[in-house]
Design an enzyme around this catalytic site. Structure first.
Site, PDB file in Angstrom:
ATOM      1  N   GLU A  42      11.433  16.657  14.447  1.00 30.45           N
ATOM      2  CA  GLU A  42      10.383  17.119  12.492  1.00 30.45           C
ATOM      3  C   GLU A  42      10.162  17.293  12.051  1.00 30.45           C
ATOM      4  OE1 GLU A  42       9.479  13.605  10.926  1.00 30.45           O
ATOM      5  OE2 GLU A  42      11.443  12.972   9.907  1.00 30.45           O
TER       6      GLU A  42
ATOM      7  N   LYS B 110       0.879  -1.153   0.383  1.00 31.25           N
ATOM      8  CA  LYS B 110      -0.403  -0.143  -0.022  1.00 31.25           C
ATOM      9  C   LYS B 110       0.592   0.898   0.280  1.00 31.25           C
ATOM     10  CE  LYS B 110      -1.901   3.166   3.013  1.00 31.25           C
ATOM     11  NZ  LYS B 110      -1.808   3.897   1.727  1.00 31.25           N
TER      12      LYS B 110
ATOM     13  N   CYS C 177      14.102  11.355   5.268  1.00 30.84           N
ATOM     14  CA  CYS C 177      14.401  11.027   6.871  1.00 30.84           C
ATOM     15  C   CYS C 177      15.730  11.009   7.454  1.00 30.84           C
ATOM     16  CB  CYS C 177      13.715   9.737   6.711  1.00 30.84           C
ATOM     17  SG  CYS C 177      15.013   8.327   5.988  1.00 30.84           S
TER      18      CYS C 177
ATOM     19  N   GLU D 206      10.398   2.520  10.539  1.00 30.19           N
ATOM     20  CA  GLU D 206      11.315   2.995  10.358  1.00 30.19           C
ATOM     21  C   GLU D 206      10.456   4.601   9.854  1.00 30.19           C
ATOM     22  OE1 GLU D 206      14.550   3.459  10.697  1.00 30.19           O
ATOM     23  OE2 GLU D 206      14.720   1.221  10.225  1.00 30.19           O
TER      24      GLU D 206
END
Ligand code: NAP
Length: 500
Positions: A392, A182, A291, A257
């Site tokens: 972040e 997905k 990331c 992750e």
């Protein structure tokens, strides 16, 4: 169907049990270019529970056949998909640029990385191995062997819409698992093209199933289904941790992750030009939507003023715009919501008392008005108590933090909940090695940007960034297998010798 970038009015389908099929919901969503919101790049199924369940049915039925296909033969199919896609780098690079916003060159770079991964895992078909080990008992042959875990789910984010689907699909398939993938709803095109390549390469029906649609309906169905034995997820911490908890409740394996807050430490004895180039690449490449993006510069006093001035000068020269245009260095935020996250982080940094040096706004004017463009931004005087030092952003917003000395720089670098990547610029081996040993991250660079990954090298973070196995490399495939330990007592077999 031919591999192409969908036209505006084209309706694409899910791929279930070897067939392209409409969603049972009868609903589709448009895919929009974030650099120009007038541009629609096809429509993709807004699938529901029934579509996800049909994909799991297909993956479950196909599992025994695929698990018992010799691994080198599985590898040859991956090799054929690699050969098909290798001839389509420009098409894939354009698809990536238009669905995600990266520049065309960045897009092609990502495609090359995905191709390396396919090449690597095609060869892994010859190398799926256990160990032979001695036993405490006489006449015992002991060894380990790897078997596929079963049907698996692969859930991917929008920021690497080709490379991440490859680095989950290829190790799952080579290990003998069947899969449901997905992709992020914002970026389904590259994954669809990857699935088309596997179809053309001769992957048997049901081995790889592709379902688009919202994380809630499709994602939860896949995560909760007991037939799915492992889930490989990349994305945000909020979704990843929730998914980890749900899957753990039924004992499924998970690799998740998640986010990062990656520092570059620059010490007084660093090569200034090298550090500036590395920081610019790490902070503004892919619009900071990696990331592994550099989001903090932690700098010692002797080089701070020169470094800050040089960074501001370089940022002023960055050309921001539609990544398909020549000369553009940085594209847009992926959507309105990510742009708003960038602008909110900028407003918060000002409120916290950081000093804005450059950028800090949404770009306007004819080049930018139809896209989600945030100016490349630098804040100085960022304190550890500011949100910009720890949260972040996932955009082109860089925080400069002052460190008293190398030991203080290490302390600041580690004082975040995440642990993905870090880098140090210095010409002193002592400080470099100390940082290598003590930085709390999964990936570390010396005199290089924080970004990057290679097919044969394990990829992933520690602390709040990642749970489960590292991805890519041999470790990436190991996640999709069980390790079985075997004791074979051959005294029970018919004796042909009396030595024992
Ligand atoms: P996200 O919002 O967490 O989405 C990731 C994927 O999860 C998407 O496919 C999403 O589907 C799906 N999802 C949403 N709700 C779900 C649910 N309830 N169950 C199962 N799946 C669900 O992340 P993103 O915004 O796409 O990606 C950005 C994040 O990824 C950043 O935090 C970045 O640091 C992280 N990232 C980490 C790495 C790494 O290796 N550490 C690499 C790349 C990116 P929808 O799109 O339909 O919502």
């Amino acid at each position: 169907m031919s591999m192409h970038i969908p036209a505006a009015d084209e309706r694409r389908q899910n791929f279930i049990n070897g067939k392209w099929v409409d969603p049972t919901t009868g609903a589709w969503d448009p895919c929009i270019n974030p650099a120009d919101t007038n541009e629609v790049i096809g429509h993709f199924p807004r699938s529901g529970k029934a579509d996800a369940t049909a994909a799991i049915d297909a993956a479950t039925a196909a599992f025994p056949g695929w698990a018992n296909t010799p691994a080198p033969e599985r590898g040859r199919i991956i090799g054929r998909a690699h050969a098909i896609l290798k001839g389509k780098v420009d098409l894939l690079g354009e698809a990536l640029c238009r669905e995600e916003g990266k520049t065309f060159n960045e897009g092609k770079g990502e495609i090359m990385k995905g191709l390396n991964l396919l090449e690597f895992y095609a060869g892994e078909g010859f190398r799926i191995h256990g160990k032979t080990l001695p036993s405490e008992s006489r006449a015992n042959l002991c060894f380990t062997l790897r078997r596929p875990v079963g049907p698996v789910a692969l859930i991917t984010p929008w920021n690497f819409p080709f490379a991440i689907p490859v680095w989950k699909t290829a190790p799952a398939l080579i290990s003998g698992c069947t899969a449901v993938i997905k992709p992020a709803s914002l970026t389904p095109i590259c994954t669809m093209l990857l699935v088309q390549a596997f179809e053309e390469a001769g992957l048997p029906p049901g081995v790889l199933n592709f379902v688009t649609g919202p994380g809630g309906a499709v994602g939860d169905t896949i995560v909760d289904d007991p037939r799915i034995k492992a889930i490989s997820f990349t994305g945000s911490n909020s979704i990843g941790i929730r998914l980890y908890q749900r899957a753990a409740a039924r004992g499924a394996k998970v690799t998740a992750e998640m986010g990062g807050k990656n520092p570059v430490v620059v010490l007084d004895d660093a090569d200034l030009d090298l550090a500036v180039e590395g920081i610019i690449q790490g902070a503004y490449g892919s619009t900071g939507q990696r990331c592994t993006a550099t989001s903090r510069v932690v700098v010692t006093p002797g080089i701070r003023a020169k470094l800050t001035e040089a960074l501001v000068e370089r940022v002023k020269k960055l050309v921001v715009g539609n990544g398909m245009k020549a000369g553009v260095n940085m594209g847009p935020a992926v959507d309105k919501s990510q742009l708003q996250t960038d602008l909110d982080a900028i407003a918060q940094a000002k409120k916290d008392g950081a000093r804005l040096l450059v950028g800090g706004e949404r770009l306007s004017g004819p080049e930018h008005e139809r896209g989600f463009f945030c100016a490349p931004t630098i804040f100085d005087n960022v304190e550890q108590s500011h949100l910009l030092a720890k949260d972040e952003v996932f955009g082109p917003v860089l925080a400069i933090q002052a460190a008293k000395d190398p030991a203080h720089a290490l302390e600041l670098a580690n004082d975040v909940p995440f642990g993905l990547a870090a880098s140090i610029y210095t010409s002193n081996y002592f400080d470099a090695i100390k940082f290598v040993e003590h930085a709390e991250v999964g990936m570390l660079h010396v005199n290089q940007p924080t970004v990057g990954g290679e097919a044969q090298l394990p990829f992933g973070g520690i602390k709040g960034t990642g749970v489960g196995e590292k991805e890519m490399a041999e470790e990436g495939a190991n996640f999709f297998t069980h390790l079985k330990t075997v004791w074979l007592d051959y005294t029970g077999a018919k004796r042909t010798s009396s030595i024992y």
